[in-house]
Design a protein around this motif. Sequence first.
Motif, PDB file in Angstrom:
ATOM      1  N   ARG A 127       0.419  -1.141   0.401  1.00  0.00           N
ATOM      2  CA  ARG A 127      -0.158  -0.244   0.540  1.00  0.00           C
ATOM      3  C   ARG A 127       0.785   0.635  -0.121  1.00  0.00           C
ATOM      4  O   ARG A 127       1.745   1.223   0.772  1.00  0.00           O
ATOM      5  CB  ARG A 127      -0.510   0.251   1.341  1.00  0.00           C
ATOM      6  CG  ARG A 127      -2.092   1.206   1.027  1.00  0.00           C
ATOM      7  CD  ARG A 127      -3.216   1.118   3.009  1.00  0.00           C
ATOM      8  NE  ARG A 127      -3.649   2.118   2.826  1.00  0.00           N
ATOM      9  CZ  ARG A 127      -4.111   2.346   3.807  1.00  0.00           C
ATOM     10  NH1 ARG A 127      -4.726   1.383   4.923  1.00  0.00           N
ATOM     11  NH2 ARG A 127      -5.290   3.544   3.825  1.00  0.00           N
ATOM     12  N   TYR A 128       0.747   2.180  -0.428  1.00  0.00           N
ATOM     13  CA  TYR A 128       0.533   3.297  -0.893  1.00  0.00           C
ATOM     14  C   TYR A 128       1.335   4.263   0.564  1.00  0.00           C
ATOM     15  O   TYR A 128      -0.039   4.220   0.900  1.00  0.00           O
ATOM     16  CB  TYR A 128       1.060   4.818  -1.507  1.00  0.00           C
ATOM     17  CG  TYR A 128       1.886   5.351  -2.376  1.00  0.00           C
ATOM     18  CD1 TYR A 128       3.392   5.128  -2.561  1.00  0.00           C
ATOM     19  CD2 TYR A 128       1.346   6.523  -2.798  1.00  0.00           C
ATOM     20  CE1 TYR A 128       3.998   6.518  -3.352  1.00  0.00           C
ATOM     21  CE2 TYR A 128       2.044   7.773  -2.942  1.00  0.00           C
ATOM     22  CZ  TYR A 128       3.651   7.539  -2.778  1.00  0.00           C
ATOM     23  OH  TYR A 128       4.804   8.581  -2.745  1.00  0.00           O
ATOM     24  N   SER A 129       2.781   4.372   1.488  1.00  0.00           N
ATOM     25  CA  SER A 129       2.100   5.464   2.168  1.00  0.00           C
ATOM     26  C   SER A 129       1.643   6.521   2.510  1.00  0.00           C
ATOM     27  O   SER A 129       0.965   6.822   3.867  1.00  0.00           O
ATOM     28  CB  SER A 129       3.267   5.515   2.350  1.00  0.00           C
ATOM     29  OG  SER A 129       4.308   6.014   1.956  1.00  0.00           O
TER      30      SER A 129
ATOM     31  N   TYR B 100       7.763   6.030  -0.351  1.00  0.00           N
ATOM     32  CA  TYR B 100       6.843   4.519  -1.303  1.00  0.00           C
ATOM     33  C   TYR B 100       6.067   3.487  -0.152  1.00  0.00           C
ATOM     34  O   TYR B 100       5.350   3.955   0.272  1.00  0.00           O
ATOM     35  CB  TYR B 100       7.615   3.744  -1.525  1.00  0.00           C
ATOM     36  CG  TYR B 100       8.383   4.015  -2.952  1.00  0.00           C
ATOM     37  CD1 TYR B 100       8.093   3.740  -3.998  1.00  0.00           C
ATOM     38  CD2 TYR B 100      10.062   4.460  -2.764  1.00  0.00           C
ATOM     39  CE1 TYR B 100       8.812   3.844  -5.052  1.00  0.00           C
ATOM     40  CE2 TYR B 100      10.630   5.318  -3.676  1.00  0.00           C
ATOM     41  CZ  TYR B 100       9.776   5.224  -4.840  1.00  0.00           C
ATOM     42  OH  TYR B 100      10.867   5.265  -6.309  1.00  0.00           O
ATOM     43  N   ASP B 101       6.202   2.837   0.417  1.00  0.00           N
ATOM     44  CA  ASP B 101       5.992   2.243   1.529  1.00  0.00           C
ATOM     45  C   ASP B 101       6.529   2.326   2.727  1.00  0.00           C
ATOM     46  O   ASP B 101       6.026   1.656   3.741  1.00  0.00           O
ATOM     47  CB  ASP B 101       5.725   0.683   1.182  1.00  0.00           C
ATOM     48  CG  ASP B 101       6.936  -0.377   1.678  1.00  0.00           C
ATOM     49  OD1 ASP B 101       7.579   0.304   1.875  1.00  0.00           O
ATOM     50  OD2 ASP B 101       6.461  -1.364   1.887  1.00  0.00           O
TER      51      ASP B 101
ATOM     52  N   CYS C  45       6.681  10.452   3.231  1.00  0.00           N
ATOM     53  CA  CYS C  45       5.959   9.196   2.865  1.00  0.00           C
ATOM     54  C   CYS C  45       7.322   9.095   1.940  1.00  0.00           C
ATOM     55  O   CYS C  45       8.113  10.083   1.269  1.00  0.00           O
ATOM     56  CB  CYS C  45       4.983   9.249   1.897  1.00  0.00           C
ATOM     57  SG  CYS C  45       3.581   9.868   3.283  1.00  0.00           S
TER      58      CYS C  45
ATOM     59  N   VAL D 219       5.843  13.186  -0.348  1.00  0.00           N
ATOM     60  CA  VAL D 219       6.267  13.111  -0.823  1.00  0.00           C
ATOM     61  C   VAL D 219       7.805  13.164  -0.768  1.00  0.00           C
ATOM     62  O   VAL D 219       7.794  14.500  -1.584  1.00  0.00           O
ATOM     63  CB  VAL D 219       5.682  12.471  -2.116  1.00  0.00           C
ATOM     64  CG1 VAL D 219       6.637  11.080  -3.106  1.00  0.00           C
ATOM     65  CG2 VAL D 219       4.144  11.788  -2.902  1.00  0.00           C
TER      66      VAL D 219
END
Length: 113
Positions: A30-32, A84-85, A82, A65
């Motif tokens: 899941r994308y963080s 990625y994960d 964030c 991001v």
Amino acid sequence: MRLIGVIVADEVLVEDWTPGRRLWLKTPGRYSMDVAVEILQWVESFDGVSIPDAGWTPPGCGSLVEKGVKVRFGTIQFSIMCSYDDLFINRLAGDDRKFTILGEAIQQTFARS
């Protein structure tokens, strides 16, 4: 939920916890950024919270991001970022005890051990 060593994709896991300093969460599969937005919306619901950078709000969420978003919560300041994960929450200033309480509340509300 863990099933005999298998990580379920919607879990939020504590990768590293340094009380008073840093909370590192993992969101496998899941994308963080989605989790970061949930955490920020939760934190924003409390009194005394200021998040000057509106770049974390959906639909864009771009500031989360790699750059990160700074949050003032009463007497503490922290950033949430964030990649990625990975989701990193770091205390920037203020009372480390209060950050520890916040970090523990985030873990209890959003993460699995």
